[in-house]
Write a protein that holds these residues in place. Sequence first.
Motif, mmCIF file in Angstrom:
data_model
loop_
_atom_site.group_PDB
_atom_site.id
_atom_site.type_symbol
_atom_site.label_atom_id
_atom_site.label_comp_id
_atom_site.label_asym_id
_atom_site.label_seq_id
_atom_site.Cartn_x
_atom_site.Cartn_y
_atom_site.Cartn_z
ATOM 1 N N PHE A 219 42.670 32.716 30.102
ATOM 2 C CA PHE A 219 43.575 33.780 29.686
ATOM 3 C C PHE A 219 44.145 33.486 28.294
ATOM 4 C CE2 PHE A 219 44.610 34.805 34.384
ATOM 5 C CZ PHE A 219 43.488 35.606 34.449
ATOM 6 N N ILE A 220 44.535 32.227 28.074
ATOM 7 C CA ILE A 220 45.063 31.843 26.764
ATOM 8 C C ILE A 220 43.989 32.017 25.692
ATOM 9 C CG2 ILE A 220 46.043 29.965 25.398
ATOM 10 C CD1 ILE A 220 47.189 28.804 27.980
ATOM 11 N N LEU A 221 42.781 31.558 25.998
ATOM 12 C CA LEU A 221 41.675 31.680 25.046
ATOM 13 C C LEU A 221 41.358 33.151 24.784
ATOM 14 C CD1 LEU A 221 39.552 30.311 23.311
ATOM 15 C CD2 LEU A 221 38.060 30.161 25.333
ATOM 16 N N PHE A 222 41.463 33.972 25.821
ATOM 17 C CA PHE A 222 41.205 35.410 25.662
ATOM 18 C C PHE A 222 42.221 36.031 24.707
ATOM 19 C CE2 PHE A 222 41.740 39.843 27.302
ATOM 20 C CZ PHE A 222 40.491 40.311 26.918
ATOM 21 N N SER A 223 43.480 35.589 24.772
ATOM 22 C CA SER A 223 44.489 36.109 23.845
ATOM 23 C C SER A 223 44.149 35.730 22.411
ATOM 24 C CB SER A 223 45.884 35.585 24.216
ATOM 25 O OG SER A 223 46.019 34.209 23.897
ATOM 26 N N ARG A 224 43.646 34.502 22.213
ATOM 27 C CA ARG A 224 43.244 34.076 20.871
ATOM 28 C C ARG A 224 42.053 34.894 20.374
ATOM 29 N NH1 ARG A 224 45.513 28.884 19.814
ATOM 30 N NH2 ARG A 224 43.914 28.476 18.245
ATOM 31 N N ARG A 225 41.124 35.150 21.269
ATOM 32 C CA ARG A 225 39.963 35.950 20.883
ATOM 33 C C ARG A 225 40.381 37.388 20.554
ATOM 34 N NH1 ARG A 225 38.360 31.666 20.132
ATOM 35 N NH2 ARG A 225 36.619 30.575 21.151
ATOM 36 N N SER A 226 41.410 37.897 21.231
ATOM 37 C CA SER A 226 41.893 39.245 20.932
ATOM 38 C C SER A 226 42.434 39.303 19.509
ATOM 39 C CB SER A 226 42.991 39.648 21.928
ATOM 40 O OG SER A 226 42.487 39.685 23.248
ATOM 41 N N LYS A 227 43.145 38.257 19.111
ATOM 42 C CA LYS A 227 43.644 38.207 17.727
ATOM 43 C C LYS A 227 42.471 38.161 16.752
ATOM 44 C CE LYS A 227 46.725 37.417 14.419
ATOM 45 N NZ LYS A 227 47.636 36.263 14.549
ATOM 46 N N GLN A 228 41.430 37.408 17.095
ATOM 47 C CA GLN A 228 40.251 37.333 16.234
ATOM 48 C C GLN A 228 39.549 38.685 16.133
ATOM 49 O OE1 GLN A 228 37.879 34.136 17.815
ATOM 50 N NE2 GLN A 228 39.382 32.564 17.285
ATOM 51 N N VAL A 229 39.559 39.433 17.242
ATOM 52 C CA VAL A 229 38.965 40.770 17.210
ATOM 53 C C VAL A 229 39.714 41.657 16.221
ATOM 54 C CG1 VAL A 229 38.630 42.886 18.548
ATOM 55 C CG2 VAL A 229 38.004 40.677 19.536
ATOM 56 N N VAL A 230 41.042 41.546 16.205
ATOM 57 C CA VAL A 230 41.842 42.315 15.248
ATOM 58 C C VAL A 230 41.460 41.938 13.820
ATOM 59 C CG1 VAL A 230 44.168 42.716 14.373
ATOM 60 C CG2 VAL A 230 43.776 42.644 16.831
ATOM 61 N N ILE A 231 41.328 40.635 13.564
ATOM 62 C CA ILE A 231 40.975 40.175 12.221
ATOM 63 C C ILE A 231 39.586 40.675 11.827
ATOM 64 C CG2 ILE A 231 40.506 38.129 10.818
ATOM 65 C CD1 ILE A 231 42.657 36.675 12.444
ATOM 66 N N VAL A 232 38.635 40.600 12.771
ATOM 67 C CA VAL A 232 37.284 41.099 12.500
ATOM 68 C C VAL A 232 37.328 42.591 12.169
ATOM 69 C CG1 VAL A 232 35.041 41.608 13.555
ATOM 70 C CG2 VAL A 232 36.085 39.352 13.858
ATOM 71 N N SER A 233 38.132 43.335 12.923
ATOM 72 C CA SER A 233 38.219 44.778 12.665
ATOM 73 C C SER A 233 38.845 45.052 11.302
ATOM 74 C CB SER A 233 39.030 45.460 13.776
ATOM 75 O OG SER A 233 40.385 45.066 13.724
ATOM 76 N N TYR A 234 39.803 44.210 10.892
ATOM 77 C CA TYR A 234 40.392 44.362 9.567
ATOM 78 C C TYR A 234 39.335 44.128 8.481
ATOM 79 C CZ TYR A 234 45.226 44.598 11.231
ATOM 80 O OH TYR A 234 46.397 44.988 11.815
ATOM 81 N N ILE A 235 38.544 43.073 8.655
ATOM 82 C CA ILE A 235 37.482 42.782 7.686
ATOM 83 C C ILE A 235 36.484 43.934 7.651
ATOM 84 C CG2 ILE A 235 35.564 41.221 7.153
ATOM 85 C CD1 ILE A 235 37.216 38.965 8.414
ATOM 86 N N PHE A 236 36.139 44.417 8.843
ATOM 87 C CA PHE A 236 35.203 45.544 8.958
ATOM 88 C C PHE A 236 35.752 46.756 8.220
ATOM 89 C CE2 PHE A 236 33.185 48.985 11.528
ATOM 90 C CZ PHE A 236 31.862 48.636 11.274
ATOM 91 N N SER A 237 37.059 47.017 8.394
ATOM 92 C CA SER A 237 37.696 48.143 7.727
ATOM 93 C C SER A 237 37.711 47.953 6.217
ATOM 94 C CB SER A 237 39.123 48.311 8.246
ATOM 95 O OG SER A 237 39.801 49.322 7.543
ATOM 96 N N LEU A 238 37.968 46.715 5.773
ATOM 97 C CA LEU A 238 38.004 46.445 4.343
ATOM 98 C C LEU A 238 36.634 46.647 3.703
ATOM 99 C CD1 LEU A 238 40.363 43.323 4.206
ATOM 100 C CD2 LEU A 238 40.877 45.658 3.473
ATOM 101 N N LEU A 239 35.576 46.339 4.445
ATOM 102 C CA LEU A 239 34.230 46.567 3.917
ATOM 103 C C LEU A 239 34.019 48.048 3.619
ATOM 104 C CD1 LEU A 239 32.060 44.193 6.153
ATOM 105 C CD2 LEU A 239 32.717 43.868 3.763
ATOM 106 N N TYR A 240 34.484 48.893 4.547
ATOM 107 C CA TYR A 240 34.409 50.329 4.302
ATOM 108 C C TYR A 240 35.209 50.701 3.052
ATOM 109 C CZ TYR A 240 32.051 52.022 8.503
ATOM 110 O OH TYR A 240 31.114 52.328 9.451
#
Length: 787
Positions: free
Chosen positions: A721-742
């Motif tokens: 569960f703790i690791l899943f919360s960390r991965r959720s934050k990473q998903v947000v960061i990935v989506s930010y990078i993805f958005s910046l590419l656009y």
Amino acid sequence: MQNCAHCNSDCTTEVYLDDKVFCCQGCKTVFEILQDADMSKYYDLNSSPGKKQDGGNENFSYLELNEIQEKLLLFQEGDVAKIQVVLPQIHCSSCLWLLENLDKLHEGVINCQVNFVSKRADILFNTAEISLRHLAELLQRIGYRPEFNLDEDSSKERKVTDGNKKTIFKIGVVGFCFGNIMLFSFPEYLGIDVNFESFQKSFNWLNLVLSLPVLIFGASPFLSSALTALRNKTINIDVPISLGIIALFFRSVFEIVMGHGAGYFDSFAGLIFFLLIGRWFQQKTYAAINFERDFKSYFPVAVTRKIANSHETITLENVQVGDEIIIRSGELIPADAELRAGEANIDYSFVSGESTLIKKEIGDKLFAGGRQKGSSLTIKILKSVDNSYLTKLWNSPVFHEKKKESNFSDVVSKYFTISLIVISAVAGIVWFQINPSKVAFIVTSVLIVACPCAIALAIPFTYGNAIRILGEKKAYLRSSEVLGDMQTLTDVVFDKTGTLTSNNGKRVEWEGEVLSNYDLSVVRSIVFQSSHVLSKQLYSYLTLKNSEQLLVVSAFSEEIGEGVQAEVNNRKWFVGKSKEPNLDPLLNASVVAIYRDDKYLGRFIFKSEYRSGIEAMIQKLKLKYNVHLLSGDNDSEKEYFKRYFLDENIHFNQLPEDKLNYIKMLQDKGRKVMMLGDGLNDSGALMKAEVGVAVAEDVHAFSPSSDLIIQGGKLSVIDRFILFSRRSKQVVIVSYIFSLLYNFVGLYFALTGQLTPLVAAVLMPISSISTVLLVTFLVRIWAKRLL
């Protein structure tokens, strides 16, 4: 014509006070009230914080009737009462500041908490100092006339549907406009023959007309939020979004009016449409500030219902008006009820903040949210269970005052906005040297294409999905903020009994004098009054041996961490921690000692059975965190736990205050702590820790102290569960990078002067849709791998 010093409106009729001018006597009165209370800061928070006073004064004399107060008051005990009122006039940060400082205007007000989203205020007040009628009149005098709804059912329905209904209506209107704008824009996408130029112009003007409700109605939440942030000298995620919205709209208007092109109304409407969908999704699943959510969606709560001479366990949603239920020591009263049997000593601190015990007699009314301290009670339910009210207790900041980190999206949007303005300015300067006629075109193009709409959607869709998935896995979060707290942990602290050990299937043995059936009945009747983990286990064990009717227990008292004492037929009994210094400690076992009239009779020995998989779970946690063990039991199991914990991190014989102080000691060293306990003995430590986890079995005790309630069988995967919360934050960061590419792709077209309507129409909606699909896909992938 001058402006009113209170509401900033034009003064058609001028009323003066010193050097101030007001539009009416009402605004002047509010100004005087605030000035007399030394609360002039109200006017510093916004340029026009006040609302114009309409001069109407509602007669609140009906609030003096007892039958009306009975329907309106959420709580009333002695001189302390609590009510929730609707204040439609709330519109800005000044309103929040004024209402949350209402106690400075009248000493009878104890506390006022405001929900800006629903425009509701929960007010705790002293009826000896200010009556309900006078409270309503006070609110009316300062410009916040309260609304009361005596129809309980319609009030509840309105609570649940108001926010979602408005958002869904906005989505419907904007979606209609978006679809038709796209339809009228098809000739532009496909290429238009010059013979149809008149049709093109007609479609362009139709698009302009359809875009007006999108701007005025659909975009209003984002524009008003950005304006409020700027007034308070801050930048939130809605500021750059609003810049893009305004640039997109007025650039499109300019092109159509001047006959230069079709504009970008399709991109404009699509942007608002997807942002509104994200906001609706946030209201439904993000649940960061929504206290009206359905209680059963987050964790099940069960109660014991009395049927003739037996009892049955039922879920909270099955409790009906007229049911008689049993409330043990430490348990919460789930609904307004009448006391039918038992000695009631009610702690209403969850409701009023006051921990003084209130004694009640048979026939007295008990309010939802009170916690019994003493022997078990039989109560008769008078009102249906209000799930949103109980959930609000769980979320109350009074019992969970922790430092909140800055919103991640607001931090990103701050730097994003600054960068966007710098890029626009530099582009304008460069193009002024190249071709001055294109400066406006380039600057607005940058603002249009670099709108952070995908960034705005990333967090609600990511965390909303994460909270929902964790709920499906029997881990129920207080709010999305807990996900952020879980990502900064350095230490994990475990309780032992009821946490690492299972409450089910324990082997129980008796060591001592032979107990008669009567003695067993006495002990069983005493432990029935307690909600402690070992008391419940002992009751279940003794019921198998002796299922006779429970005896009358008097003078019951429980000291958390020590045990319970009571009188049965004029004899004193104590059930709890052993006081015998010469007894041998037992390995891998918990002990409950029995005393009668201060004479030691023996002890029940509970052979500990640890939850399956905890050894592997602790080993995984040790790789990243410091792990600790705090137990109220003796140190007989210390050698066993040395295999998993460092010697200096193992502590036995810990009282509840010892656990609390241990957490505080770690935090004083700069550590971020997760505390896992059973929710009763550990309530103080759970509240103090950055993340408090209440571990519960199939029957759950309501625990406002916790941030997370997890089913006991899922403890072995808490590391996941703790690791899943960390991965959720990473998903947000990935989506930010993805958005910046656009944004980089769009900026290339904008800075080189190639941003056509087709490019904008394709890039902006696709960036929003693809970001939502990306975060949903990644969260599900991580959930499948980890959970």
